[in-house]
Motif scaffolding. Structure first.
Motif, PDB file in Angstrom:
ATOM      1  N   TYR A  85       0.883  -1.339  -0.059  1.00 25.78           N
ATOM      2  CA  TYR A  85      -0.252  -0.097   0.034  1.00 25.78           C
ATOM      3  C   TYR A  85       0.870   1.255   0.018  1.00 25.78           C
ATOM      4  O   TYR A  85       0.168   2.469  -0.267  1.00 25.78           O
ATOM      5  CB  TYR A  85      -0.911   0.037   1.171  1.00 25.78           C
ATOM      6  CG  TYR A  85      -2.128  -0.975   0.896  1.00 25.78           C
ATOM      7  CD1 TYR A  85      -3.320  -0.427   0.520  1.00 25.78           C
ATOM      8  CD2 TYR A  85      -2.069  -2.252   1.348  1.00 25.78           C
ATOM      9  CE1 TYR A  85      -4.481  -1.320   0.317  1.00 25.78           C
ATOM     10  CE2 TYR A  85      -2.812  -3.101   0.823  1.00 25.78           C
ATOM     11  CZ  TYR A  85      -4.153  -2.687   0.740  1.00 25.78           C
ATOM     12  OH  TYR A  85      -5.395  -3.445   0.478  1.00 25.78           O
ATOM     13  N   LEU A  86       2.100   1.198   0.563  1.00 27.53           N
ATOM     14  CA  LEU A  86       3.132   2.314   0.204  1.00 27.53           C
ATOM     15  C   LEU A  86       3.529   2.934  -0.874  1.00 27.53           C
ATOM     16  O   LEU A  86       3.674   1.986  -1.811  1.00 27.53           O
ATOM     17  CB  LEU A  86       4.196   1.963   1.336  1.00 27.53           C
ATOM     18  CG  LEU A  86       5.359   3.129   1.296  1.00 27.53           C
ATOM     19  CD1 LEU A  86       4.370   4.082   2.465  1.00 27.53           C
ATOM     20  CD2 LEU A  86       6.597   2.748   2.202  1.00 27.53           C
ATOM     21  N   LYS A  87       3.434   3.967  -1.313  1.00 24.10           N
ATOM     22  CA  LYS A  87       3.525   4.684  -2.427  1.00 24.10           C
ATOM     23  C   LYS A  87       4.969   4.662  -2.639  1.00 24.10           C
ATOM     24  O   LYS A  87       5.798   4.906  -1.727  1.00 24.10           O
ATOM     25  CB  LYS A  87       2.894   5.979  -2.903  1.00 24.10           C
ATOM     26  CG  LYS A  87       3.405   7.182  -1.849  1.00 24.10           C
ATOM     27  CD  LYS A  87       3.047   8.364  -2.259  1.00 24.10           C
ATOM     28  CE  LYS A  87       1.760   8.953  -2.582  1.00 24.10           C
ATOM     29  NZ  LYS A  87       1.294  10.176  -2.947  1.00 24.10           N
ATOM     30  N   LYS A  88       5.526   4.952  -3.995  1.00 19.29           N
ATOM     31  CA  LYS A  88       6.968   4.820  -4.167  1.00 19.29           C
ATOM     32  C   LYS A  88       7.569   6.288  -3.491  1.00 19.29           C
ATOM     33  O   LYS A  88       6.867   7.290  -3.525  1.00 19.29           O
ATOM     34  CB  LYS A  88       7.404   5.021  -5.706  1.00 19.29           C
ATOM     35  CG  LYS A  88       8.777   4.965  -5.822  1.00 19.29           C
ATOM     36  CD  LYS A  88       8.975   4.915  -7.351  1.00 19.29           C
ATOM     37  CE  LYS A  88      10.594   4.970  -7.544  1.00 19.29           C
ATOM     38  NZ  LYS A  88      11.082   4.297  -8.736  1.00 19.29           N
ATOM     39  N   GLY A  89       8.416   6.490  -2.462  1.00 21.08           N
ATOM     40  CA  GLY A  89       8.856   7.617  -2.027  1.00 21.08           C
ATOM     41  C   GLY A  89       8.269   7.882  -0.704  1.00 21.08           C
ATOM     42  O   GLY A  89       8.619   8.840   0.082  1.00 21.08           O
ATOM     43  N   GLY A  90       7.397   6.899  -0.380  1.00 25.63           N
ATOM     44  CA  GLY A  90       6.636   6.879   1.084  1.00 25.63           C
ATOM     45  C   GLY A  90       7.440   6.627   2.290  1.00 25.63           C
ATOM     46  O   GLY A  90       8.560   6.031   1.958  1.00 25.63           O
ATOM     47  N   THR A  91       6.902   6.842   3.417  1.00 27.00           N
ATOM     48  CA  THR A  91       7.720   6.656   4.527  1.00 27.00           C
ATOM     49  C   THR A  91       6.810   5.368   5.551  1.00 27.00           C
ATOM     50  O   THR A  91       5.656   5.358   5.509  1.00 27.00           O
ATOM     51  CB  THR A  91       7.600   7.869   5.591  1.00 27.00           C
ATOM     52  OG1 THR A  91       8.299   9.098   4.993  1.00 27.00           O
ATOM     53  CG2 THR A  91       8.464   7.597   6.711  1.00 27.00           C
ATOM     54  N   LEU A  92       7.776   4.629   5.898  1.00 25.01           N
ATOM     55  CA  LEU A  92       7.301   3.375   6.563  1.00 25.01           C
ATOM     56  C   LEU A  92       7.954   3.730   8.085  1.00 25.01           C
ATOM     57  O   LEU A  92       9.126   3.741   8.371  1.00 25.01           O
ATOM     58  CB  LEU A  92       7.772   2.185   5.948  1.00 25.01           C
ATOM     59  CG  LEU A  92       7.623   1.141   6.804  1.00 25.01           C
ATOM     60  CD1 LEU A  92       6.018   0.600   7.022  1.00 25.01           C
ATOM     61  CD2 LEU A  92       8.238  -0.188   6.057  1.00 25.01           C
ATOM     62  N   VAL A  93       6.936   3.741   9.183  1.00 26.04           N
ATOM     63  CA  VAL A  93       7.258   3.831  10.354  1.00 26.04           C
ATOM     64  C   VAL A  93       6.925   2.573  11.045  1.00 26.04           C
ATOM     65  O   VAL A  93       5.770   2.185  11.055  1.00 26.04           O
ATOM     66  CB  VAL A  93       6.583   4.945  11.278  1.00 26.04           C
ATOM     67  CG1 VAL A  93       6.819   4.933  12.648  1.00 26.04           C
ATOM     68  CG2 VAL A  93       6.946   6.327  10.674  1.00 26.04           C
ATOM     69  N   VAL A  94       8.070   1.944  11.741  1.00 24.97           N
ATOM     70  CA  VAL A  94       7.646   0.381  12.131  1.00 24.97           C
ATOM     71  C   VAL A  94       8.349   0.256  13.433  1.00 24.97           C
ATOM     72  O   VAL A  94       9.258   0.495  13.968  1.00 24.97           O
ATOM     73  CB  VAL A  94       8.538  -0.707  11.518  1.00 24.97           C
ATOM     74  CG1 VAL A  94       8.407  -2.011  11.731  1.00 24.97           C
ATOM     75  CG2 VAL A  94       8.467  -0.446   9.745  1.00 24.97           C
ATOM     76  N   ASN A  95       7.244  -0.197  14.226  1.00 25.97           N
ATOM     77  CA  ASN A  95       7.638  -0.717  15.547  1.00 25.97           C
ATOM     78  C   ASN A  95       8.529  -2.158  15.626  1.00 25.97           C
ATOM     79  O   ASN A  95       7.927  -3.170  14.982  1.00 25.97           O
ATOM     80  CB  ASN A  95       6.354  -0.910  16.254  1.00 25.97           C
ATOM     81  CG  ASN A  95       6.458  -1.263  17.760  1.00 25.97           C
ATOM     82  OD1 ASN A  95       7.645  -1.201  18.362  1.00 25.97           O
ATOM     83  ND2 ASN A  95       5.439  -1.222  18.494  1.00 25.97           N
ATOM     84  N   ASP A  96       9.584  -1.979  16.190  1.00 25.93           N
ATOM     85  CA  ASP A  96      10.571  -3.277  15.985  1.00 25.93           C
ATOM     86  C   ASP A  96      10.171  -4.256  17.383  1.00 25.93           C
ATOM     87  O   ASP A  96      10.622  -4.226  18.169  1.00 25.93           O
ATOM     88  CB  ASP A  96      11.740  -2.846  16.052  1.00 25.93           C
ATOM     89  CG  ASP A  96      12.583  -4.112  15.665  1.00 25.93           C
ATOM     90  OD1 ASP A  96      12.300  -5.154  15.576  1.00 25.93           O
ATOM     91  OD2 ASP A  96      14.065  -3.937  15.922  1.00 25.93           O
ATOM     92  N   TYR A  97       8.875  -4.747  16.916  1.00 27.66           N
ATOM     93  CA  TYR A  97       8.143  -5.681  17.847  1.00 27.66           C
ATOM     94  C   TYR A  97       7.496  -6.516  17.386  1.00 27.66           C
ATOM     95  O   TYR A  97       6.885  -6.395  16.090  1.00 27.66           O
ATOM     96  CB  TYR A  97       7.140  -4.630  18.766  1.00 27.66           C
ATOM     97  CG  TYR A  97       6.465  -5.277  19.848  1.00 27.66           C
ATOM     98  CD1 TYR A  97       7.196  -5.312  21.055  1.00 27.66           C
ATOM     99  CD2 TYR A  97       5.117  -5.536  19.916  1.00 27.66           C
ATOM    100  CE1 TYR A  97       6.456  -6.055  22.033  1.00 27.66           C
ATOM    101  CE2 TYR A  97       4.643  -5.928  21.155  1.00 27.66           C
ATOM    102  CZ  TYR A  97       5.191  -6.177  22.040  1.00 27.66           C
ATOM    103  OH  TYR A  97       4.570  -6.704  23.234  1.00 27.66           O
TER     104      TYR A  97
END
Length: 191
Positions: A85-97
């Motif tokens: 679902y993320l567009k090219k150049g988008g940002t992914l914020v991930v909880n390392d959990y």
């Protein structure tokens, strides 16, 4: 310009509350905001998603494949599941959990290795930290959703609003200090 945000995770992680606080804050900011949520099996540890779109005028909250400007993943396997679902150049914020799905708990499958490394190979803008640990260090792991919300607010560049007031409007008084501290920590961890 319309921004499209996708929150993904597992039932019980506070995804809907974080989305609601963000939505209310963005409305106070003067944006038109639409939000939708899916939490069918949330009480059994299933996936929970919310979609938030905001801008001058938004007609639908729905986000298609490759359209999300930001995905906030409350659990790292969920990040891999929803990355399309993320567009090219988008940002992914991930909880390392990690929260093991039922299939892993009963031994039918194994939890995948190196998820974060694989995500970093496919997404240019990845913000990774263990929000659960940050929240636990602040006093309660349940505030991990607000840590992630703080990171998202910073990534969106809308940190100038009085987010503490929005938190106070949505949480009981005994939870204010913890969650305001969680919000500040999340902002520090974002780019």
């Amino acid at each position: 310009m319309i921004k499209s945000l996708l929150f993904v995770g597992v039932g019980g992680q506070g995804i809907i509350l974080a989305s609601k606080i963000l939505t209310e804050g963005l409305v106070k900011y003067g944006y038109d905001v639409k939000m939708s949520e899916v939490h069918g099996m949330a009480q059994r540890g299933g996936s929970v998603t919310t979609q938030v779109r905001f801008g001058e005028k938004v007609y639908s909250p729905l986000i298609g494949d490759g359209e999300a400007d930001v995905i906030v993943s409350f659990e790292k396997l969920e990040a891999a599941r929803w990355i399309k679902y993320l567009k090219k150049g988008g940002t992914l914020v991930v909880n390392d959990y990690e929260i093991y799905p039922q299939s892993v708990l009963v031994g039918q499958e194994t939890y995948p290795d190196n998820i974060i490394e694989k995500l970093k190979k496919t997404v240019e803008n990845v913000v990774v930290f263990n929000a659960a640990q940050v929240a636990e260090n602040l006093g309660n792991i349940k505030a991990q959703n607000i840590v992630l919300l703080g990171a998202l607010i910073k990534a969106l560049g809308v940190e100038n609003l009085d987010w503490e007031a929005v938190i106070k409007e949505n949480l009981p008084a005994k939870m204010h200090e913890l969650n305001i501290n969680a919000l500040k920590e999340g902002m520090k961890l974002s780019k």
